[in-house]
Structures are given as structure tokens and as C-alpha cells.
Scaffold this motif. Structure first.
Motif, short mmCIF file in Angstrom:
data_model
loop_
_atom_site.label_atom_id
_atom_site.label_comp_id
_atom_site.label_asym_id
_atom_site.label_seq_id
_atom_site.Cartn_x
_atom_site.Cartn_y
_atom_site.Cartn_z
N GLY A 180 -15.45 -8.21 5.48
CA GLY A 180 -14.03 -8.39 5.79
C GLY A 180 -13.70 -9.78 6.29
N MET A 181 -14.40 -10.78 5.80
CA MET A 181 -14.15 -12.14 6.28
C MET A 181 -12.83 -12.67 5.76
SD MET A 181 -17.77 -14.04 6.46
CE MET A 181 -18.88 -13.58 7.79
N PRO A 182 -12.21 -13.56 6.53
CA PRO A 182 -10.95 -14.15 6.09
C PRO A 182 -11.11 -14.86 4.74
CG PRO A 182 -11.43 -14.75 8.37
CD PRO A 182 -12.65 -14.08 7.84
N GLY A 183 -10.09 -14.75 3.91
CA GLY A 183 -10.08 -15.51 2.66
C GLY A 183 -10.80 -14.84 1.51
N THR A 184 -11.44 -13.69 1.76
CA THR A 184 -12.13 -13.02 0.65
C THR A 184 -11.14 -12.13 -0.11
OG1 THR A 184 -12.78 -11.24 2.14
CG2 THR A 184 -14.35 -13.01 1.80
N LEU A 185 -11.44 -11.91 -1.37
CA LEU A 185 -10.54 -11.14 -2.23
C LEU A 185 -11.34 -10.12 -3.03
CD1 LEU A 185 -8.43 -14.09 -3.65
CD2 LEU A 185 -7.65 -12.39 -2.00
N PRO A 186 -10.76 -8.95 -3.27
CA PRO A 186 -11.43 -7.93 -4.06
C PRO A 186 -11.24 -8.15 -5.56
CG PRO A 186 -9.33 -7.09 -3.28
CD PRO A 186 -9.44 -8.51 -2.79
N VAL A 187 -12.31 -7.96 -6.31
CA VAL A 187 -12.19 -7.95 -7.77
C VAL A 187 -12.83 -6.65 -8.24
CG1 VAL A 187 -12.83 -9.08 -9.92
CG2 VAL A 187 -12.23 -10.46 -7.94
N PRO A 193 -1.62 -6.02 -2.78
CA PRO A 193 -1.13 -7.20 -3.51
C PRO A 193 -2.25 -8.09 -4.07
CG PRO A 193 -0.78 -7.49 -1.15
CD PRO A 193 -1.33 -6.11 -1.33
N ASP A 194 -3.48 -7.83 -3.64
CA ASP A 194 -4.60 -8.63 -4.17
C ASP A 194 -5.08 -8.14 -5.53
OD1 ASP A 194 -4.81 -10.44 -2.07
OD2 ASP A 194 -6.10 -9.11 -0.90
N LEU A 195 -4.63 -6.94 -5.92
CA LEU A 195 -5.18 -6.35 -7.15
C LEU A 195 -4.06 -6.02 -8.12
CD1 LEU A 195 -7.71 -4.11 -5.29
CD2 LEU A 195 -8.35 -5.77 -7.04
N LYS A 248 -12.00 -4.33 6.76
CA LYS A 248 -10.74 -5.02 6.49
C LYS A 248 -9.57 -4.43 7.28
CE LYS A 248 -10.92 -4.34 1.95
NZ LYS A 248 -12.18 -3.58 1.85
#
Lengths: 488, 485
Positions: free
Chosen positions: A52-59, A282-284, A97
Motif C-alpha cells: 500500500g505504498m504511496p504512488g503505486t497503482l493496480p494493474v 478510478p485507477d482501473l 490500502k
């Protein structure tokens, strides 16, 4: 004095719905490249996203989609061409997260069904939905200290939600068994309940028979074996019955099943329930299932357990045998391969005989060795050949079992063992007559007694023939010829 | 003085061997030490890392190895961009001292092009603000007038560029956080089309709005930095898999034939007199160069601010849930979990961040989703359609970037006053369009004014072309902020 459970059940009807989480057998996590594996050192299977680190994004891991689609198709679900991931938000240390990526109002699959074998009937249980989500990590509490292991965090799951239409603890357990078998059959999950790969929450309520509306439900969590499903649901039904039958009211609450104590305890009430504040992640981007993906899934879908069960029964396999054969896809596949190698195929004698040999001799041997059908040292074609050798009279059934044991152990072909051991059945009539003639001549007293009506002596002569032939005499012919020779 | 060289000039001189990368970086570090104590643009200087990177560039040049397009160019990064091994705080106490184990994509691309990272610049906490006053750590002054704010939230990045404390910088823009400080500080700032630049390694504020972009002293420099950081990234599912055009190619094309739309809603309200005058001069200059000026309408403009203040806080409330003191960052120990959460988050977040978390949490409450978040998303669609319709009659839109020039510290007394400072820049993020602020002159009291250009999706090329035309006609030229020249 309150009434007994069976008495109460005459008036009250239990209603059960299940929510089952199934870990999908991907190599990497749902939204990041960390490996998925059970039993590794704590927090060794993590990466910045899992932490859950800042700036990471799920794919999203496309393999998880394919596995979920298999289940959707196998349960005749309506597949959404564009589904969405949503964030389910709550605070807990095992949720790095602060939200779980799940699906909410636009799930991947809806309106499917699962056919469940209950006793001698097949019950069709409707599935509300099947959606994709990620697993949370695991907290353990040691005294005043809590440890968080995030190895499990981010493992892809499907959540299978049934309609509330199971009506007993037994049905709930059978639903779990059927789902367990199906996901293993489809090879989308190992579904090992001990490893938490298949987990179940149950919604339980009771209502007066004939009533349409559902009663107030409670949610049971932490039921992690088939036996616990049955016990926990049974226990909860009884608990609710005692309350309502006394005129009491069921409180909406979540209860935690304690398998050791064999009872449940309240975990949180409705008032304490989380507001998960779902919203589309919103990341996906929307999860799109295109025609070609569906085509591939449909094309690769194996024949499912229940259709296979029906097919075996139609081919004359006994119901219990058929049920055992479909308990595992590898077992059914083994059986089909053996039948395919048999001149008669599944039909009539062929299928039944192969099922007998497979379920008694082969499973017996595998069981002794602690092996799975997948690890069988004997190929399906070999077992089939052995069965044919017994059926066509090359060897007797008794010798067949010995040949089986040797072939199973050494891997040598049955025919080669038969020739080497010289155990071909004697089915040549003149040769057998000569042997029988000698046996009868060697025991004149017994022959006389038999002729005088002492029927029990027939077995003595069969035994003598077998002894003289090293058990190679064709038993049917032996009986025939002995009767002729002894004159009765 | 190498400190004022453009990106393009710095890279050329180093490549030609006129100066070493080490010299350029060393001079810059000296200047930062001298100037930034007062200016406050930087939160963290990575002197050792910068010198090492510069030495490596010089070694490569000597060895005859190929140099990247930004080889030796000293760059500053907004401190919400994740930098491997360099403290990244997002301007928040809750992340104080956090050293990331990984590098963001934009930073990775800059390094791969040879850029030398000087350090991390100040910002409003998590990008939530328009003045950089909401940083948990320090104030950043406007280089043109130290009694005024540099804008925000990328105030440190804008001030560092304006004051010659880096050749260019990166900022992030969620509702104007690159363009507004660029306007206040007299520099060029670009917010690319949503999805042009990877958000991998950008400390999330509002995921559906955040974009990384360059701040630079010239349009050409901004184009070069943009070229470097754009491109599809498989680590960001919202990153666009589309070709990246040559951004510098159209810079010299001029304004002739360009249809420039003036959205009337942006000129109707209260506009500071000198801002209006500067825009009038800009419009006249473009017309003189042969641009066609057309009036257009974006009728839903008035809904942008309320929609933004639903969407952005809602997403932020979710994105900031991870700061719980369990795995990294600040933790305030307490006897039980709930108390530990509330104490940690209570101590770690500033008042503006808390305000937005509460706004967003409220907006997403069960039963309120349709009335708020969903409604706001529908407004986004309307705003997007407004733009689509406007772009049928023009190639690019021109507006003031901000209603006023840089305001004084403490001037925005209420949160709403502060929110209104972004009133012209929010629509662009809601619609996902590319936007740019380019200096279009100074007021009589010497404060820069920014002209905002808004383009069609993925049409940064036209923005840059129009920007270059404005820069040539009414830009700041060699005028530098007096106090820090």
C-alpha cells in the motif's frame, strides 16, 4: 420446556444463503507482480503495491479474469461485457490500502446457478452473482502484540453469492462440496480449505412455513471446512429456532463460528456495521470481456461434473460409482480414457467392469500408497487391457487381481506378466476334461458320496481342479465339465 | 551564468563539451544554498546524488557514449513524485522521513534521458491547496514578490524554475496545480492530457484528475521535458497507449491560421484589471500574427467547481486511507487500534487535508453516492461535451489562467476563497484535456500574468504552437524576478 428441533422444523423453515470466497490459482497477485504461494515466511510475497505504498497503482491480472470467466460460464451466469472494479473501504491492519478492490454494482457474473447433488436429487441453486476481488492479509494476535502478514494480501478471489434458497445445513454443506468440486474441475482453484483457498460465510434465517418474506438474518463468518459449514449452520438454525419459537426476535448481527467450542459468538451488530463507501476505482478502467476471450473460454470448457454423472448413469454405471467417478475430474478423465481403450466403450459391461476395477483395485492401491489418481503408476489403457484379458477369459478374475497388483507395482504390461508367470486360463475343453477326469479318479470315495446326493462335495472337486491347475482352470467351464463328469 | 540557461541550451553546451555537467550542477547547488534559505522552494536537496549523476554524464561524454537529450540538465521534482532513495513526503507530516524503495515512471524517464535530479520541491500537503501555504513544512515565496505566494500546489516547483534554482521541474496538476503556480510565478506549465504521463509513482490525490507535467522558463523547454515523460506505461492502467508526437516540431509554426476560441464564461466574471489587460494584449497579438479569434461558450463552466469539490475529495478520502501508521510514515502509539488510527491521522494530516477527507467521506456515504459522486461524474460528462462542441469551431481555447495575479500570504482567509483561485483551471482536469499556462506579461507592479491554453484531447502540439506564439509576442523575454536574479 421448549420443543425439539424436529418439532420446531415442522412449523419453521430455515433459509440459508452462502457467500463463498475462492482463491484463484494465478501465479501472481490480482493487481501486482508478487508471487502467490501458501506457507512462505511472513511478508516475503510483497511489493510496493501490496504494501500500500504511496504512488503505486493496480494493474489487473488477466489470468484471474479468465479463471473467473470459466466459473461464470460453467454456472450459466450472465457475463457482463463491461464490469467495474469498486473500492470497498474500511480500516484494518490487514488491508494495506484502506480499501479492498472488489466489484459492487457492476459485477462480472450474475444470474447463474449451481446444480447441487442432495441425496438422490439434483437441486438447482441460483447464484446472485460472482465477482472478482482481492484477498486481504492476515492478522495474528500474540498476547498484546499483533502481527500482520501480507503474503495473502492481493491474491485474486472470486466471491460466489448464492440466493437464499438452501433449506438445511446438509444442503449448505452439499452446496460447498459441489462448488469445491466444480472449481477444482475447472482448474481455477486448488480450493484447499485448510489453506483458506475456499472460505465460506453463511446468511441464516428462519421463517414460518408458507411465509414469503425472509426472516431477519444473521451472518456466520469463519466456517472453513465442509464439516464446519454443516455444524455451524445447524447450530445457528437451532439457536434461531429456539428464539423464534419462544416468540423472540432475531437480531441482525455477524457471528463468528468457533469450531473448537462448537458454537458461534456475536462479532458485531448492525449498528457497528461498516459503511464501505463503495465507489468505482478510478485507477482501473472498466473490465471488458470481448468476444474472442469468451470464445476461447467456451471452447476450452470441459464437460462438467453433473452432465458427466448423468452420462455415466445412462451408460449403466451404478449411481454411487458414478458419483465417486465425478468427485474429481482426473478420476473421471481416467475412467473415460480406460473406457475409450476398451472395445465396448462405456456402454454395458465395459464401463461397469472398468468402474469396478478402478474403484476397488486401483483406488484401493492408491489409497494404501497415499496417492492421488493423478499419480497413478498404472495408465488407464493398462487397466483397460487387464479388464479385457479377464473379460475374454485369458485369465480368471482371481488371477487378474494378482496381475493387477504386480503391474501396479512394477509397471510391467499385464500380458507380459501373464506369459512369464504362465497363468493363462485353461479354457480348452479336451485339456480341461482330462484334468477333471484325473481329479475325479483320484477321489473315488468323494465321487461316490457326491453321486449319492452329498451336494456339498462339489466345492471340494472345484478346489481340487484349481489346485491341480494352479488356479488356471476356467471356472465356468470347470463347473460345466465337473457336472458332466460327476453325472449330476 | 549557467543557472539561467534554458534546458535546451544546457543540454547542448554539455554535449558540446563547453561545460561539464558537474560544473553546471555544482553552480546550481551553490546557488540553491545561497538563495533557497529565503525562497523556500526545496524541501530536500540531493547534492550527492546530483553530483554522482553529473559525473556519470561527464564520464559518458568523455568515453564517447551516447548522451540522452537531457544529459546534465538539472531538474527539480515536486515532492509528491516518488523517488527511490530520496525522502518523499508529499508535504505531509504523515510521510515525513519516508524513503521510497522504488522510483516513479516520470522520474525514471527523466533519469534515463540524462537529467540530473537536484531535489524535491515544496507543495501544499498532498497537492491540496493553491498557495503552497498548506505545506506541513515551510512557506515558499513568490520570487517576483516575497510577500506573495508562488501559487500551488506545485509552488516549490514553480518558484524554483522562476528563481533559477533548476533548469526545469516537474509538478502535478489535479485542478490547476501546475498552471496556477506557473501563472503566479511567471513560468510555463503544462498539464498533459489525462493518461499521457504515467501516474506510477505519483502520490495520489485524486486519481481520475492527477497528471504530471513540466514547469519551465520557455515553451521549448517545457516541450522537451514533456517529450521525455510522456508515453504508455503498463504499470498504470489509465495510461494511454498512443503514439507520442514530436512536441518541438510545431513550435515555430506560428499562430497564422490558428483558430483561437475565447470561452465567454471565462471573461464574464470578476477578473483583475491587469489580468484582463494582459489577456487583451495577448489576444491582439495573436490576431496580429494571423490567428482567427472566435468567441465560444462552455455553458456548464459554473458547475466545474462544485463537481470538482465532490470528485477530488471523494477520491482523496479513499487514496489517503492508506496512511494509517501501520507500515510506514508517522505512527502515534496508542493502547488500542482505533485510538492509534485516530491519533496517527489526527497528528499526521493538516487541517485542509482533514477537511477534504471529511468532505469526501461524506460524499461517498451509503445512500449519498448517487446524489454526489455520481452526479458530479455526470457533470464531468456535460463539461466534456461543452469542450467537444467548442472545439468544433476552434483549435485551441485561450483564457486567463487565474482571475488574479499572485496574492499575499494569508490573503485567502476561508477555504472557499482559496478554492476560487482555481476556478479557471478545474474544468480541464474534469474533462481530461491538455492545458497550459504561459506567461503573457507583467502587471505595472511587476507581477506575472498567465494565459491559459486548453486543447483537444492529445493535442498538446497545438497548445505548444499557440504557447510559443504567445511567448514570442508578449512573453517575459529576459525579464527575471528582481529579488532572486
Amino acid at each position: 420446556m421448549s420443543r425439539s428441533v424436529p418439532q420446531m422444523l415442522e412449523d419453521w423453515e430455515p433459509v440459508i444463503g452462502l457467500e463463498v470466497h475462492v482463491q484463484l490459482a494465478t501465479r501472481t497477485k490480482a493487481f501486482s507482480p508478487s508471487a502467490v504461494h501458501f506457507g512462505e515466511p511472513p511478508n516475503s510475497l510483497t511489493d510496493p503495491l501490496v504494501l500500500g505504498m504511496p504512488g503505486t497503482l493496480p494493474v489487473f491480472n488477466k489470468l484471474a479474469l479468465e479463471l473467473a470467466l470459466k466459473l461464470g460460464v460453467a454456472t450459466s451466469s450472465k457475463i457482463r461485457a463491461r464490469s467495474r472494479f469498486a473500492r470497498k473501504q474500511y480500516f484494518y491492519p490487514d488491508l494495506p490500502k484502506g480499501y479492498q478492490i472488489s466489484q459492487y454494482d457492476e459485477p462480472l457474473c450474475e444470474h447463474g446457478h449451481l446444480d447441487v447433488l442432495v441425496g438422490t436429487t439434483v437441486k438447482r441453486v441460483r447464484l446472485t452473482r460472482i465477482h472478482l476481488e482481492e484477498d486481504a492479509g492476515k492478522n495474528t494476535h500474540v498476547g498484546a502484540v499483533s502481527h500482520v502478514d501480507l503474503n495473502r494480501a492481493g491474491v485474486p478471489l472470486v466471491e460466489v453469492v448464492s440466493e437464499p434458497e438452501l433449506s438445511s445445513a446438509e444442503e449448505a454443506a452439499e452446496f460447498m462440496r459441489s462448488l469445491h468440486r466444480l472449481v477444482r474441475w475447472l482448474e481455477i482453484s486448488e480450493a484447499d480449505m485448510e489453506k483458506g483457498q475456499l472460505r465460506c460465510d453463511a446468511n441464516v434465517s428462519v421463517r414460518l412455513r408458507g411465509e414469503d418474506r425472509l426472516g431477519q438474518r444473521t451472518e456466520l463468518k469463519n466456517i472453513n471446512s465442509f464439516r464446519f459449514v454443516q455444524n455451524a449452520v445447524e447450530h445457528e438454525i437451532a439457536r434461531q429456532l429456539r428464539i423464534v419459537d419462544d416468540g423472540g426476535r432475531i437480531e441482525r448481527e455477524t457471528r463468528l463460528w468457533d469450531a473448537d467450542a462448537g458454537q458461534s459468538a456475536p462479532m458485531r451488530s448492525k449498528e457497528e456495521a461498516n459503511d464501505y463507501r463503495y465507489f468505482p476505482d478510478p485507477d482501473l478502467p472498466p473490465l471488458v470481456v470481448d468476444g474472442s476471450t469468451m470464445g476461447t473460454i467456451l471452447h476450452a470448457l470441459p464437460e462438467l461434473p453433473l452432465p458427466r454423472f448423468e452420462r455415466y448413469q445412462t451408460a449403466g454405471i451404478a449411481r454411487d460409482d458414478a458419483r465417486t467417478l465425478i468427485s474429481d475430474r482426473a478420476m473421471a478423465d481416467y475412467f473415460d480414457a480406460a473406457c475409450l481403450a476398451h472395445p465396448a466403450g462405456h456402454a454395458g459391461h465395459g464401463g461397469r467392469t472398468i468402474a469396478n476395477w478402478m474403484l476397488t483395485e486401483l483406488l484401493g492401491a492408491l489409497n494404501t500408497d497415499g496417492k492421488d489418481i493423478r499419480e497413478s503408476p498404472m495408465a488407464a489403457e493398462t487397466l483397460s487391457a487387464l479388464v479385457v484379458l479377464v473379460e475374454d477369459g485369458t485369465i480368471s478374475g482371481k488371477i487378474g487381481k494378482e496381475i493387477f497388483a504386480e503391474s501396479y507395482k512394477t509397471g510391467e504390461a499385464p500380458l507380459a506378466i501373464i506369459d512369464r508367470r504362465d497363468v493363462r486360463q485353461i479354457s480348452d475343453e479336451p485339456a480341461l476334461w482330462e484334468i477333471i477326469d484325473n481329479v475325479v479318479k483320484a477321489s473315488p470315495k468323494q465321487a461316490e458320496a457326491y453321486a449319492a446326493g452329498k451336494d456339498g462335495l462339489f466345492g471340494f472337486f472345484v478346489g481340487a481342479v484349481m489346485k491341480a491347475t494352479n488356479s488356471r482352470a476356467n471356472p465356468v467351464m470347470t463347473t460345466d465339465l465337473l457336472k458332466k463328469r460327476l453325472g449330476r | 551564468m549557467s543557472e539561467w540557461w534554458s534546458v535546451v541550451e544546457t543540454a547542448r553546451r554539455i554535449a558540446d563539451g563547453e561545460v561539464t555537467a558537474f560544473r553546471v550542477v555544482e553552480d546550481m547547488l551553490v546557488r540553491i544554498t545561497r538563495v533557497d534559505r529565503d525562497l523556500g522552494a526545496y524541501l530536500e536537496i540531493d547534492g550527492d546524488g546530483a553530483r554522482t549523476a553529473a559525473n556519470e554524464i561527464d564520464r559518458k561524454r568523455k568515453a564517447g557514449e551516447k548522451l540522452g537529450p537531457l544529459a546534465g540538465v538539472p531538474i527539480a521534482l515536486k515532492d509528491n513524485l516518488v523517488t527511490k532513495g530520496i525522502v518523499t513526503t508529499a508535504g505531509s507530516k504523515i510521510l515525513a522521513g519516508w524513503v521510497p524503495p522504488y522510483e516513479g515512471t516520470a522520474v525514471e524517464k527523466l533519469r534515463a534521458a540524462g537529467a540530473v535530479i537536484l531535489g524535491k520541491t515544496n507543495l501544499d500537503e498532498f497537492g491540496m491547496g493553491s498557495s503552497t501555504e498548506r505545506s506541513a513544512f515551510k512557506k515558499t515565496k513568490n520570487p517576483w514578490d516575497s510577500s506573495r505566494v508562488p501559487g500551488g500546489s506545485s509552488g516549490g516547483s514553480a518558484a524554483a524554475v522562476a528563481a533559477g534554482l533548476c533548469a526545469a521541474s516537474l509538478g502535478t496538476d489535479t485542478g490547476g496545480s501546475i498552471r496556477q503556480p506557473a501563472a503566479f510565478s511567471g513560468v510555463v506549465g503544462i498539464k498533459p492530457t489525462y493518461g499521457r504521463v504515467s501516474r506510477w509513482g505519483v502520490v495520489a490525490f485524486a486519481s481520475s484528475l492527477d497528471q504530471v507535467g513540466p514547469l519551465a522558463r520557455t515553451v521549448g523547454d517545457a516541450a522537451l521535458i514533456l517529450q521525455t515523460i510522456c508515453g504508455h506505461d503498463p504499470r498504470d492502467a489509465t495510461s494511454l497507449d498512443v503514439p507520442v508526437p514530436d512536441f518541438s516540431a510545431a513550435l515555430a509554426a506560428g499562430a497564422r491560421g490558428l483558430r483561437v476560441g475565447l470561452p465567454k464564461e471565462y471573461f464574464a466574471g470578476e477578473l483583475e484589471e491587469h489580468v484582463r489587460a494582459a489577456l487583451d494584449r495577448t489576444i491582439a497579438a495573436l490576431r496580429d500574427q494571423g490567428a482567427e479569434i472566435v468567441e465560444v461558450s462552455l455553458p456548464h463552466t459554473h458547475l466545474a467547481l462544485p463537481a470538482y469539490y465532490i470528485v477530488a475529495p471523494a477520491e482523496a478520502s479513499s487514496n489517503l486511507a492508506r496512511y494509517d501508521g501501520i507500515r510506514y510514515g508517522l505512527r502515534v502509539e496508542a493502547p488500542d487500534l482505533l485510538t492509534q488510527y485516530s491519533k496517527t491521522r489526527g497528528a499526521g494530516f493538516g487541517p485542509e487535508v482533514k477537511r477534504r477527507i471529511m468532505l469526501g467521506t461524506y460524499a461517498l456515504r451509503s445512500g449519498y453516492y448517487d446524489a454526489y459522486y455520481k452526479k458530479a461524474q455526470q457533470i464531468r460528462t456535460l463539461i466534456k461535451r461543452d469542450f467537444d462542441a467548442a472545439f468544433e469551431s476552434c483549435d485551441v481555447l485561450l483564457t486567463p489562467t487565474t482571475p488574479t495575479t499572485a496574492f499575499r500570504f494569508g490573503a485567502k482567509a476561508t477555504p472557499l476563497d482559496m478554492y476560487l483561485a482555481d476556478v479557471f483551471t478545474l474544468s480541464c482536469n474534469l474533462a481530461g484535456l491538455p492545458g497550459m499556462s504561459v506567461p503573457c506579461g507583467l502587471t505595472p507592479e511587476g507581477l506575472p500574468v498567465g494565459a491559459q491554453l486548453l486543447g483537444k484531447p492529445l493535442d498538446e502540439v497545438t497548445l505548444l504552437r499557440a504557447g510559443a506564439a504567445i511567448e514570442a509576442a508578449v512573453g517575459l523575454g529576459d525579464r527575471r524576478p528582481g529579488g532572486f536574479a
